[in-house]
Structures are given as structure tokens and as C-alpha cells.
Design a protein around this motif. Structure first.
Motif, PDB file in Angstrom:
ATOM      1  N   THR A   1      -0.863   5.053  37.970  1.00 61.22           N
ATOM      2  CA  THR A   1       0.519   5.351  38.160  1.00 61.22           C
ATOM      3  C   THR A   1       0.849   4.388  39.442  1.00 61.22           C
ATOM      4  OG1 THR A   1      -0.350   7.276  39.268  1.00 61.22           O
ATOM      5  CG2 THR A   1       1.007   7.602  37.285  1.00 61.22           C
ATOM      6  N   THR A  31      -3.984   9.933  33.379  1.00 62.00           N
ATOM      7  CA  THR A  31      -4.057   9.521  34.750  1.00 62.00           C
ATOM      8  C   THR A  31      -5.235   9.684  35.487  1.00 62.00           C
ATOM      9  OG1 THR A  31      -3.184  11.605  35.306  1.00 62.00           O
ATOM     10  CG2 THR A  31      -1.521   9.928  35.069  1.00 62.00           C
ATOM     11  N   GLY A  45      -6.117   9.707  42.466  1.00 63.87           N
ATOM     12  CA  GLY A  45      -6.103   8.230  43.518  1.00 63.87           C
ATOM     13  C   GLY A  45      -5.070   7.539  42.720  1.00 63.87           C
ATOM     14  N   GLY A  46      -4.597   7.912  41.544  1.00 64.83           N
ATOM     15  CA  GLY A  46      -3.623   6.766  40.916  1.00 64.83           C
ATOM     16  C   GLY A  46      -3.650   5.651  40.401  1.00 64.83           C
ATOM     17  N   ARG A  88       5.653   1.351  40.790  1.00 55.80           N
ATOM     18  CA  ARG A  88       4.526   1.861  41.106  1.00 55.80           C
ATOM     19  C   ARG A  88       5.133   3.397  41.871  1.00 55.80           C
ATOM     20  NH1 ARG A  88       1.740  -0.047  45.076  1.00 55.80           N
ATOM     21  NH2 ARG A  88       3.481  -1.541  46.099  1.00 55.80           N
ATOM     22  N   ASN A 141       5.293   7.133  37.421  1.00 60.49           N
ATOM     23  CA  ASN A 141       5.193   8.371  37.771  1.00 60.49           C
ATOM     24  C   ASN A 141       6.025   9.223  36.540  1.00 60.49           C
ATOM     25  OD1 ASN A 141       3.342   9.081  39.984  1.00 60.49           O
ATOM     26  ND2 ASN A 141       4.457   7.663  40.840  1.00 60.49           N
ATOM     27  N   GLU A 142       7.388   8.676  36.521  1.00 63.93           N
ATOM     28  CA  GLU A 142       8.228   9.225  35.606  1.00 63.93           C
ATOM     29  C   GLU A 142       7.593   9.446  34.112  1.00 63.93           C
ATOM     30  OE1 GLU A 142      10.968  11.109  35.787  1.00 63.93           O
ATOM     31  OE2 GLU A 142      12.077  10.536  37.618  1.00 63.93           O
ATOM     32  N   GLU A 152       3.313  10.935  34.484  1.00 62.34           N
ATOM     33  CA  GLU A 152       3.229  12.225  34.992  1.00 62.34           C
ATOM     34  C   GLU A 152       4.404  13.304  34.640  1.00 62.34           C
ATOM     35  OE1 GLU A 152       0.939  13.439  36.926  1.00 62.34           O
ATOM     36  OE2 GLU A 152      -0.266  11.684  37.876  1.00 62.34           O
ATOM     37  N   ASN A 153       5.569  12.773  34.544  1.00 61.43           N
ATOM     38  CA  ASN A 153       6.568  13.803  34.417  1.00 61.43           C
ATOM     39  C   ASN A 153       7.035  13.601  32.959  1.00 61.43           C
ATOM     40  OD1 ASN A 153       6.378  14.009  36.948  1.00 61.43           O
ATOM     41  ND2 ASN A 153       8.096  12.893  37.753  1.00 61.43           N
TER      42      ASN A 153
END
Lengths: 443, 298
Positions: free
Chosen positions: A202, A251, A254-255, A412, A417-418, A421-422
Motif C-alpha cells: 500500500t 498487505t 510497514g506497507g 500510495r 489503501n482504499e 485495506e478498506n
């Protein structure tokens, strides 16, 4: 008494005037300065410790070959963001700049904006070497047919498999060729071991440009306008999202694989397959000692009808600021330090990167040296893998678009992330990114 | 010279000249330059006038509104936390409860965070709020029977972390301001009130609060400005200017990203000008509302 008062006030006034005038002036390039031993001091900024060691070695070799033009290289290593921000401020003010600077590829476009880039045109200095260099990597740091930076590596995408972990689940990595194979193997691995297989980053965007290029897509249209919700990009993100839903990628702390938290996780065997540019070899050797002898290198997976097999990912363009008083010498040394055949041998031997000078890829004495620390660490030879994909390395034009830093930044911080992660639907997240970017870039 | 120094009209200006020069050089000139730059597209050595182009982009920029929302939300919540809590603490320290030595130690320890560098504090807080289940805050929530929280990955928990830094860092400073205000109140007022039969709570409401009003106005004014211009805390907590989904992005963070990280100084200047307008509007309306500009009743 009166006299004293007058003297004091005159003094105060004089001080004020000096203080004000002292602020003005400066900013002109100075004449080259030589040290007492006839050498020239070159200041250099970089953001990676490993690069500093490499440049110091190349300075020594230059001094051996050019005793009449000796240099004294002074390298300063700053953290990544700090160095680029400091450089940005320095080029805008025209003061406090080094003679040579490493600029990361995702930031490079910022420094060649406008008609008057603050960097030296290095085309002439590069001329003796360009024939053997991968053109796509020079294009990355060029604008209007002028070369402003020299590449360090090709960064062809490869996959690093933790074979010990895979054998436990009965998976043979050599059978993985396409993304479908990768997804299938990853799902099986995840179900059997409960551990993670691949990585959906991410905080770094590498996998997405690779897959987009393989599908023949770009992040910009033909006129250079941002186009991140095109069918190819949607398909790219959907491919990764599907793999995530199936359990084949997930994921990572630390991304991205290139962070300290991730090194620990990978070293512990929590992730078994890392698709990353070839220079990731150095991270294994430096930060994951427990995996020595357990990691095999293979080409990156491809879609069924791939347009290109792989691209170069990441990179650093070393450049010379235009106001440097030693710019001619700095340019000559830099060309030697990054493009010459001996430099490219050192890029592999010191840094473990895949060098941009193709002649080195063919020199088995260099590539198959059993004493090399990278050859000792990995189960197979990196160059065997690279030679396999050599003719299929494409150039991803979006990387050199002037707006790439903004696009990369948006993905980034928000888009990746969307999606990962979401759980925002791919099309929706990309439409949002497109709207944001159009506005931010004024397109 | 003698005439100048003794002149009733000119001498005062001479004496405030150092301040005026500093104000002009370090404030008025940069401010004017920012206004000019906010109407330009600035590239290396070239600046093109583009009128209100930057402001138009700003108006339609979702990320800017998000940053402004984040900053406003942070500012309001810091006001909610950083006025009543330090006020209560100051009243406690100012009261007769407890020994003077313990209170002295308490005052000193409350003030220490303000002397700590935000950079160091930010790194420590980042570790306290780390994702792993062995991090301090996750140990705390585990004690209360909850699973590990990914603090810096979602919006509200990230905000909690930012407010925790603000509270830890500024509670002591604000307490000192209030305490100084309270100690300037003549004790006769309290004596008179207690003779009239007012209890401690009523004394606090009717004597302490009205008497430290100037201090409260001052603290609120600097907190409005401080909350809206917050940047470093978020920058350190998220190890950079890029937080997940921009949840920690503030207006100053956005200015920094646009101007320094993306080299769009014209646009960044427009962000700065808008921030100035917002801060000034809020502060001036607050000062007018609180009656600061009114002439003291004789």
C-alpha cells in the motif's frame, strides 16, 4: 554624556545597516576550487547507505585511472524524504547545492519541470558509453532528448521464493508462470499453512505498473493527460484485488516489502513470494540473514497474453546541479562511475543490482563468480533469470511523465489503501483517483 | 540626533523601529510575496502569472478540503480538551489541598513535556501506538479485554493518537497560564465570598473564572492558531507526510506536500493564503465576541 549617546545611537544604526546588507548577495556559481594536493572536492548527496559505499569505491578507481584529475568525494547520506525536500529547496534558491546528487526515479520528474531545469545536460558526458546501455533506463531520466541523470540498474521484475516454506506445502515454484498460476499456488499455500504468500503493497506502487505494462496499459493517455481509470488499469488493480480475496497476496507490516517491519516478517518466513525489482537481492543479503540458501529467483509472473514480459522498476538517476562550480569534472566522473563497463561490474558486485550495461550480463566470469556474496546467498543465479527475460524488458512510459510523482503519491497515500485495506470497489477507487488527479494537475 | 531622541513625536517610533524592521522583513514581505506567488505558476527561475488559477484548483481539490476538515476537527477537539482539563488542574494546584512540595513536583513534571522535542516525542508515540500486539497501547487495550488495534491505520484511532500527543504536550503549559492568572486574584475576594457563605465551587464560578478571563481568551486564541497550523506532530507520528488515506494530513502538511515535495510553490502559496484567512477570521471573530476590542469600562 551627549557625545556618548550620539556614539551609541550611531553604532546601533551602523549595526542595523550591516545586518540588513549581510542578507543580500550570493547565489553566483563560483570558480572551480582545487585543494592544495591538486584534487577537486566533489560534494555528493544520496539517500542510501549502500550507494555511498559504491560511489566511494568508484571515486578511488577514477583517481587511479585519472591521476591528473583527482577528486575527493564527500558523500552525505540523508533520509529519503529529507534529501529530496532539501534538494527541492536548494534548487529553488540556487544555493547550498552539492556537485552530484542521487535523485530517486519517482521524484526525478520534479527536477526537470519547466524549460530551464536546474540540472546539467549530461548527454555529452554519456556519449562514450551509451551504445551498451539499456535505452529505456536512459529515457527515464531524459527530457527533450537531453539526458539529465544516469541510471544505476535495470530493476527488472523478478520473484523471490522462499523454497523451504513452499516445499512444506508441496509447491514447486518453477511451475508458476502466469498470474493465474501465482494465484492458484498462493491460495493453496495460504490454505495449507495459514501463512501469507505474496504481498499487496500500500505504501509503494510497483506491482501495478508491472501488470499494467504487461497488459499494454499506461497511467496517462497519448496526450499526457492522466488516465488512471482506463480498462487496463482497472483490470490491473482487479487482478491484484482478486488475488487478495483468494488469499494469494495480502498487505504487509510497514506497507511494502522494502521497509524494516517487512524485512522482519519476510525473514521469519511469514511471506513466501515477493515480486519485486531485481535490486531487492541486496535487501535479502543485508537484512534477512536467516533466509540465506533458502531463496530462489524466478521471472515475475505474466498474464496470459502479455504485451511485455517485464519492466524496470524503481531506480535512481544521479545528476549534476547546474550551479555546481565543478560541473564538467562532476559530469565526467559520474559517467565513469555509472555507465562505464567497470562501474557496471561494481554495480553487481558491490550492490547486487542488475546493471544497465548489457555487456556485463553476458560476462559469465563476472555473473557466475562463486565468491560473490549474492551468488552465495541465493539458490540460483540472478543473471540466468535476467537473460531469460532480457528481450522482453519494456519501458513503462508513465514513469517518465512529468506528472508521475503526483500520481504515484495519490496511489500510495489513498488509492491503494482504499482498495487493499478498506475494500473500496476498484472502479470506484480509481474514478475517485482520476477526479482528484485531474484537479490537482489542472488537467 | 539629540533632537530626534528628545522629540515627543519621533522618539517613540525610533524605539519601536527594531520591531518594525523585523516585522517588515520577516512577516510583511514574505506575506506579500506569498500573495503574489499564489497567483503564479512557479518553476525554476520562471514565474508565470495565472491569475486565480491556483485558487480555482484549490476550490475543487478534495484533498485540500479533507486537510482543512482534519485541521479544524483537531483544533476544535484540542480546545475541548486543552481548556477545561488544565483549568481544573490549575484550580487543584492553586487550592489548599496537598503539600506544597508534592504540588511543586507535580507542576514541574507537567511542564516537562513542553520542553521535549516534538520529533522525539512523535517517534516515541509512534512506537506506543504501533500495530503489533506488544506495543504499549495495545497492551493497555488488551488488559481491558479488547483485541489489538491498528491505531495509525484508521481515522479515529489515529486522531486519538494525535490528541494524546497534544494533551500530553500542552496540558502543562496551559495549566501554568491559568495558574499564573489565578495567583494574581486578590485573596480578599475569596474571603469576602466565604463570609457571604459561598462554597468553593461557587467561588470558582463567580470569582476565579471572571478574573482569569483575559488568560482564557489568550489561551483560546493561541490554541486556535496552534491547532490549525499543526504539522510536525502528524509528520512524526506517521513517519512522513503520507498517512493512510490522508487521515493525518493537515493544511500545513498539504502546503508542504504541494510546495516542497511536488514543487508547486504557487499552489502551495494559495494554500497558505487560505489558511491565513481562515485563522484570522476565526481569531478575530472570537476576539470580537469575547469583547477584547472593547474599551475597558472605567
Amino acid at each position: 554624556m551627549t557625545r556618548l549617546r550620539t556614539t551609541v545611537s550611531t553604532l546601533v544604526a551602523a549595526l542595523a545597516v550591516t545586518a540588513l546588507t549581510a542578507c543580500g548577495g550570493g547565489g553566483q556559481p563560483e570558480a572551480p576550487v582545487k585543494n592544495s594536493d591538486g584534487s577537486t572536492t566533489l560534494d555528493m548527496w544520496t539517500f542510501a547507505d549502500v550507494h555511498a559505499a559504491y560511489y566511494e569505491e568508484m571515486a578511488e578507481r577514477w583517481n587511479e585511472a585519472n591521476p591528473d584529475q583527482e577528486i575527493r568525494l564527500e558523500v552525505t547520506v540523508y533520509p529519503y524524504d529529507d534529501m529530496h525536500n532539501k534538494l527541492q529547496l536548494a534548487v529553488n534558491s540556487g544555493e547550498g547545492l552539492p556537485d552530484v546528487v542521487d535523485i530517486e526515479v519517482n521524484k526525478f520528474a520534479n527536477f526537470v519541470k519547466g524549460e530551464n531545469p536546474p540540472l546539467v545536460d549530461l548527454t555529452e558526458a554519456a556519449a562514450p558509453y551509451t551504445d551498451d546501455i539499456v535505452q529505456a533506463r536512459l529515457d527515464l531520466y531524459s527530457k527533450d532528448w537531453k539526458i539529465y541523470g544516469f541510471p544505476t540498474h535495470v530493476g527488472a521484475f523478478t520473484t523471490f521464493y522462499n523454497t523451504e516454506a513452499l516445499e512444506g506445502a508441496g509447491i514447486d515454484y518453477t511451475t508458476i508462470e502466469t498470474w493465474d498460476d501465482f494465484k492458484e499456488a498462493g491460495t493453496r499455500y495460504n490454505e495449507e499453512t495459514g501463512k501469507e504468500f505474496g504481498v499487496a503493497s500500500t505504501s509503494v506502487m510497483f506491482l501495478e505498473p508491472l501488470i499494467a505494462a504487461q497488459l499494454g496499459g499506461q497511467f496517462f493517455d497519448a496526450d499526457g493527460n492522466v488516465q488512471v481509470n482506463s480498462p487496463e488499469v482497472v483490470e490491473t488493480l482487479s487482478t491484484v484485488k482478486d488475488m487478495q480475496d483468494a488469499g494469494a497476496v495480502s498487505t504487509i507490516p510497514g506497507g511494502s516489502p522494502d521497509s524494516e517491519e517487512a524485512f522482519g516478517a519476510i525473514n521469519d518466513g511469514d511471506y513466501a513470494a515477493i515480486v519485486y525489482p531485481a535490486w531487492y537481492t541486496s535487501r535479502f543479503v543485508d537484512y534477512m540473514p536467516d533466509l540465506a540458501g533458502k531463496v530462489a529467483i524466478a521471472p515475475a509472473p505474466v498474464p496470459d497474453d502479455a504485451v511485455v514480459q517485464t519492466i524496470g522498476g524503481g531506480g535512481t538517476g544521479a545528476a549534476v546541479p547546474a550551479v555546481s562550480p565543478n560541473k564538467d569534472l562532476a559530469a565526467d566522473w559520474l559517467a565513469f562511475a555509472k555507465l562505464s563497463p567497470e562501474a557496471n561490474v561494481a554495480v553487481w558486485e558491490v550492490l547486487g543490482f542488475d546493471p544497465v550495461n548489457m555487456a556485463v550480463w553476458e560476462d559469465e566470469e563476472v555473473t557466475d563468480n562463486p565468491e560473490n556474496k549474492f551468488n552465495k546467498y541465493f539458490q540460483n543465479n540472478l543473471f540466468d533469470v535476467l537473460r531469460e527475460v532480457q528481450d522482453g524488458i519494456g519501458h513503462f512510459e508513465s514513469f517518465s511523465d512529468p506528472s508521475w510523482p503526483t500520481v504515484d503519491d495519490t496511489f500510495r497515500t489513498v488509492t491503494l489503501n482504499e482498495i487493499y485495506e478498506n475494500g473500496t470497489p476498484v472502479q470506484e477507487a480509481l474514478d475517485q483517483a482520476q477526479a482528484d488527479l485531474e484537479n490537482q494537475l489542472g488537467q | 540626533m539629540k533632537q530626534l531622541l528628545y522629540s515627543k513625536k519621533l522618539a517613540p517610533y525610533l524605539f519601536i523601529l527594531p520591531f518594525l524592521v523585523t516585522l517588515a522583513v520577516f512577516w510583511v514581505v514574505p506575506l506579500g510575496r506569498s500573495f503574489v506567488m499564489s497567483t503564479q505558476e512557479v518553476l525554476y527561475g520562471q514565474a508565470t502569472f495565472i491569475g486565480l488559477g491556483n485558487y480555482e484548483r484549490l476550490w475543487g481539490d478534495r484533498i485540500f478540503w479533507q486537510a482543512l476538515f482534519n485541521s479544524l476537527r483537531y483544533m476544535v477537539l484540542t480546545l475541548v480538551l486543552l481548556v477545561p482539563i488544565p483549568l481544573a488542574l490549575a484550580a487543584l494546584v492553586n487550592s489548599n489541598i496537598g503539600s506544597a512540595r508534592i504540588k511543586g513536583f507535580f507542576k514541574a513534571s507537567m511542564f516537562v513535556p513542553a520542553l521535549t522535542s516534538v520529533v522525539v516525542a512523535g517517534i516515541v508515540f509512534r512506537l506506543i501506538f504501533a500495530e503489533s500486539d506488544s506495543a504499549m497501547m495495545n497492551q493497555v487495550v488488551e488488559f481491558f479485554g479488547f483485541g489489538p488495534v491498528r491505531w495509525l491505520r484508521s481515522d479515529l484511532t489515529g486522531l486519538v493518537a494525535l490528541l494524546a500527543i497534544a494533551l500530553w504536550r500542552w496540558a502543562g503549559v496551559n495549566m501554568m497560564y491559568f495558574l499564573a492568572g489565578m495567583q494574581a486574584i486578590p485573596t480578599e475576594y475569596y474571603e469576602a465570598a466565604s463570609i457571604d457563605g459561598a462554597n468553593k465551587f461557587r467561588q470558582f464560578i463567580h470569582i476565579t473564572i471572571p478574573n482569569i478571563k483575559p488568560t482564557v481568551v489568550y489561551v483560546v486564541t493561541i490554541s486556535i492558531y496552534g491547532g490549525l497550523s499543526m504539522f510536525l506532530e502528524s509528520f512524526m507520528l506517521y513517519a512522513g507526510n503520507n498517512s493512510p488515506n490522508n487521515q493525518g494530513l493537515t493544511v500545513v502538511g498539504y502546503l508542504y506536500r504541494k510546495g516542497i515535495e511536488e514543487n508547486d510553490l504557487g499552489f502551495a502559496s494559495a494554500v497558505g493564503v487560505v489558511l491565513l484567512v481562515v485563522v484570522m477570521t476565526l481569531n478575530i471573530s472570537y476576539l470580537v465576541a469575547s469583547g477584547t476590542f472593547k474599551k475597558e469600562a472605567a
